[in-house]
Design an enzyme around this catalytic site. Structure first.
Site, short mmCIF file in Angstrom:
data_model
loop_
_atom_site.label_atom_id
_atom_site.label_comp_id
_atom_site.label_asym_id
_atom_site.label_seq_id
_atom_site.Cartn_x
_atom_site.Cartn_y
_atom_site.Cartn_z
N GLU A 37 0.87 -1.16 0.00
CA GLU A 37 0.00 0.00 0.00
C GLU A 37 0.92 1.22 0.00
O GLU A 37 1.81 1.32 0.84
CB GLU A 37 -0.88 -0.01 1.26
CG GLU A 37 -1.88 1.11 1.23
CD GLU A 37 -2.78 1.14 2.47
OE1 GLU A 37 -2.81 0.16 3.23
OE2 GLU A 37 -3.44 2.17 2.65
N ARG A 264 4.64 -12.71 9.81
CA ARG A 264 5.42 -11.51 9.51
C ARG A 264 6.80 -11.63 10.10
O ARG A 264 7.02 -12.35 11.06
CB ARG A 264 4.89 -10.24 10.17
CG ARG A 264 3.54 -10.00 10.30
CD ARG A 264 3.26 -8.61 10.86
NE ARG A 264 2.18 -8.11 10.06
CZ ARG A 264 2.26 -7.08 9.25
NH1 ARG A 264 3.34 -6.35 9.18
NH2 ARG A 264 1.24 -6.73 8.52
N LYS A 274 4.25 0.58 10.11
CA LYS A 274 4.40 1.76 9.27
C LYS A 274 3.92 3.01 9.98
O LYS A 274 4.48 4.08 9.80
CB LYS A 274 3.63 1.57 7.96
CG LYS A 274 4.38 0.71 6.97
CD LYS A 274 3.87 0.89 5.55
CE LYS A 274 2.73 -0.01 5.26
NZ LYS A 274 2.29 0.02 3.87
P1 ATP Z 1 -0.60 -1.72 6.59
O1 ATP Z 1 -0.87 -1.87 8.03
O2 ATP Z 1 -0.48 -0.31 6.15
O3 ATP Z 1 -1.43 -2.59 5.70
P2 ATP Z 1 1.53 -3.52 5.93
O4 ATP Z 1 2.74 -3.66 6.77
O5 ATP Z 1 0.61 -4.65 5.76
O6 ATP Z 1 0.86 -2.24 6.50
P3 ATP Z 1 1.57 -3.28 3.07
O7 ATP Z 1 2.08 -2.18 2.24
O8 ATP Z 1 0.13 -3.62 2.99
O9 ATP Z 1 1.99 -2.96 4.55
O10 ATP Z 1 2.45 -4.57 2.82
C1 ATP Z 1 2.74 -5.10 1.55
C2 ATP Z 1 3.01 -6.56 1.68
O11 ATP Z 1 4.11 -6.79 2.56
C3 ATP Z 1 1.81 -7.27 2.27
O12 ATP Z 1 1.61 -8.47 1.56
C4 ATP Z 1 2.21 -7.53 3.67
O13 ATP Z 1 1.59 -8.66 4.19
C5 ATP Z 1 3.72 -7.68 3.57
N1 ATP Z 1 4.37 -7.32 4.83
C6 ATP Z 1 4.25 -6.16 5.50
N2 ATP Z 1 4.94 -6.19 6.66
C7 ATP Z 1 5.53 -7.41 6.72
C8 ATP Z 1 6.38 -8.05 7.67
N3 ATP Z 1 6.76 -7.46 8.80
N4 ATP Z 1 6.79 -9.31 7.39
C9 ATP Z 1 6.41 -9.91 6.25
N5 ATP Z 1 5.62 -9.37 5.32
C10 ATP Z 1 5.17 -8.13 5.54
MG MG Z 2 -1.34 -4.27 4.39
#
Ligand code: ATP
Ligand code: MG
Length: 565
Positions: A37, A264, A274
């Site tokens: 995102e 994660r 974030k």
């Molecule tokens: P938000 O809370 O804004 O959704 P997010 O950390 O999920 O934050 P995204 O931009 O939606 O951020 O993440 C993009 C991809 O990265 C998603 O598929 C998410 O699951 C993955 N991702 C985000 N943080 C992690 C993490 N700490 N470990 C593994 N994958 C992650």
């Molecule tokens: Mg997300």
């Protein structure tokens, strides 16, 4: 040391994908997507997701991974993030080819799907407000109660939904909900909201829309539109999977992707949220998204982390189904391994002490041969100037040495790296303060490398630079940004800011580095002998100003990690 996982399905996801490929479940080649995102910069957790999504695609014949911006929430998203995310994905070494997509490009099709659901009697316009919807939702132990608007006719729903789109209603007046089951034990299935009216300017669609689809509606359909076979996401979406499948079934799509959840990445002594990273930046606790203390990819890059080391780390930790926290030390281990192989060895004195060699001729300069990297002979050699006045580290001299201090002390001998054996003869102090100003010594000309006594052994070897030739530089040493391993989850309810480490950065502005470093570029990595791995700072270095970041100290962390386990 734990066996490094080599080839063959190394995790449960690859096992599932391999099985699906074998049984031809999808009648199509493996297709994954990385769906950030654009509401912040990518961090090392995203690296794990990229390594998985791009990695899985690469490993299967014909497999491809898309980059998709999941841009359905315009209030927090902007183009700055879109650009930086692409740069970061590329930097990490992944290629989406021509497959750069935006969920917002599907808004029209998503709208059509919503209309289809209404026509099927599977979605309705609800006019309860947000609080009322929450009250009707029920709890984990009690079922929800249906909204009085749940029984609206299809015609009325179609009319209201069209007028929602046309901008006839204020924000919050109506929502579109899926008609599933208000008594479901899974709260996600209690008629989840699919669309909200929200007058927000979108970074791509501008003001074309005044309502936006929710993630749970947009994501499965985006996956289907892109023919994604395996939609890999993090564990918090496990309870959303029934909804993911419901949406695809109800919309009667041709291609039904399989959602699979994995844990994660969490790392000690840092944060991966974030929202909190944004707060750290906005409140000025760090210098920006690329602050070398942050776990953002930009920060890690500026700190001196290489893409190869991050990928090797992600590969090593693998993916699992259960949440866990990985030691920061493990990440540090991987950058050391990588830089040990590729970093040029140089000499730099961080806390200088003047050293005068009394019997070395004034004005004489020798160019001494130094090895660039003992791990890689192809990196060759260079010369380092040696002269009568040098700098050594303050720590490398003790007037009153403890036992087993094998560095310099009155009457004691050490070798100067690539040069001679010296013996300390005198300490010069400030008569008022008693502070040591310089150390005098004599050298033994026979002990130069190649000389008759080159192999004479002494217990210590010190690095040094020639005072006349050295270049002044600023060096920044970093420590953890937080003082506790899990700052985001304080058991006593403290705010993560209370755990910020006030000494996370130490600035040393009076350092001296050997002249070869005058040409240092930001993407170059060095080992300052006996100190650690460093790189020139890409932001604050300029013509005439050298700033180095310490990527990581020199230490064989591996044995320590093993011991602590
Ligand atoms: P938000 O809370 O804004 O959704 P997010 O950390 O999920 O934050 P995204 O931009 O939606 O951020 O993440 C993009 C991809 O990265 C998603 O598929 C998410 O699951 C993955 N991702 C985000 N943080 C992690 C993490 N700490 N470990 C593994 N994958 C992650
Ligand atoms: Mg997300």
């Amino acid at each position: 040391m734990e066996e490094l996982k080599a080839d063959s399905p190394k995790d449960f996801i690859r096992t599932i994908v391999a099985h699906d490929v074998e049984t031809k479940k999808f009648d199509a080649e493996v297709r994954t997507r990385f769906p950030p995102e654009p509401n912040g910069y990518l961090h090392i957790g995203h690296a794990k997701s990229m390594c998985l999504n791009f990695g899985v695609a690469e490993e299967f014949p014909g497999g491809l991974c898309n980059l998709r911006f999941d841009d359905t929430n315009p209030t927090k998203e902007n183009v700055e993030y879109v650009a930086s995310i692409q740069a970061d994905v590329q930097w990490l070494g992944f290629d989406w080819g021509s497959r750069l997509y935006y969920a917002s490009d599907y808004f029209e099709r998503l709208y059509d799907y919503a209309v289809f659901l209404i026509k099927q009697g599977q979605a309705y316009v609800d006019s309860l407000n947000a609080d009322q919807i929450r009250e009707h939702r029920g709890t984990l132990t009690e079922p929800g109660t249906p909204s009085p608007f749940r029984t609206r006719s299809i015609e009325e729903n179609l009319d209201l939904f069209a007028r929602m789109r046309a901008g006839e209603f204020p924000d919050g007046a109506h929502v579109l909900r899926a008609k599933i089951d208000m008594a479901s034990p899974n709260i996600n299935l209690r008629d989840p909201i699919l669309y909200r009216i929200r007058r927000a300017h979108h970074h791509r669609t501008g003001d074309a829309w005044c309502m936006y689809p929710n993630y749970d509606f947009a994501h499965p359909l985006s996956d289907s539109i892109e023919s994604i076979t395996h939609s890999l996401c993090t564990l918090e979406f496990e309870d959303h999977r029934p909804l993911y499948d419901w949406v695809l079934n109800a919309c009667q799509v041709e291609r039904h992707s399989q959602q699979i959840e994995f844990a994660r990445l969490n790392l000690t002594y840092t944060l991966m949220s974030k929202r909190k990273l944004l707060e750290l930046v906005e409140e000025g606790h760090v210098s920006g998204w690329d602050d070398p203390r942050l776990p953002t990819l930009m920060g890690l890059r500026r700190r001196g982390y290489t893409p190869e080391s991050i990928r090797a780390f992600c590969d090593h930790i693998g993916v699992a189904k259960r949440d866990s926290t990985t030691e920061m030390k493990l990440l540090e281990h991987f950058i050391r391994e990588d830089l040990n192989r590729r970093a040029m060895r140089v000499m730099a004195v961080l806390r200088p002490l003047r050293l005068v060699i009394e019997n070395y001729p004034e004005g004489q300069v020798e160019e001494l041969m130094a090895v660039n990297n003992p791990e890689d002979p192809t990196m060759g050699k260079r010369t380092v100037p040696f002269s009568r006045v040098l700098y050594i580290e303050q720590d490398d001299f003790r007037e009153d040495p403890p036992k087993k201090f094998f560095r310099l002390a009155p009457g004691q001998e050490v070798r100067l790296r690539y040069a001679y054996i010296i013996k300390c003869t005198q300490v010069i102090k400030d008569s008022a303060t008693g502070e040591i100003q310089e150390v005098h010594c004599t050298y033994d000309p026979e002990t130069r490398s190649g000389g008759p006594q080159a192999s004479r052994k002494v217990k210590g070897t010190l690095h040094w630079v020639s005072a006349e030739h050295a270049i002044q530089a600023e060096v920044r040493l970093y420590d953890h940004l937080f003082l506790v391993p899990d700052p985001g989850n304080d058991k006593g309810g403290k705010d993560y800011r209370d755990h910020l480490n006030p000494h996370s950065m130490e600035r040393l502005s009076q350092c001296y580095v050997e002249p070869s470093l005058g040409q240092a570029k930001a993407d170059q990595h060095f080992q300052f002998e006996r100190q650690g791995y460093f790189c020139a700072d890409s932001v604050d270095s300029s013509e005439g100003r050298l700033v180095f970041n310490r990527t990581v100290a020199l230490r064989d962390s591996w044995s320590k990690i093993e011991k602590e386990k």
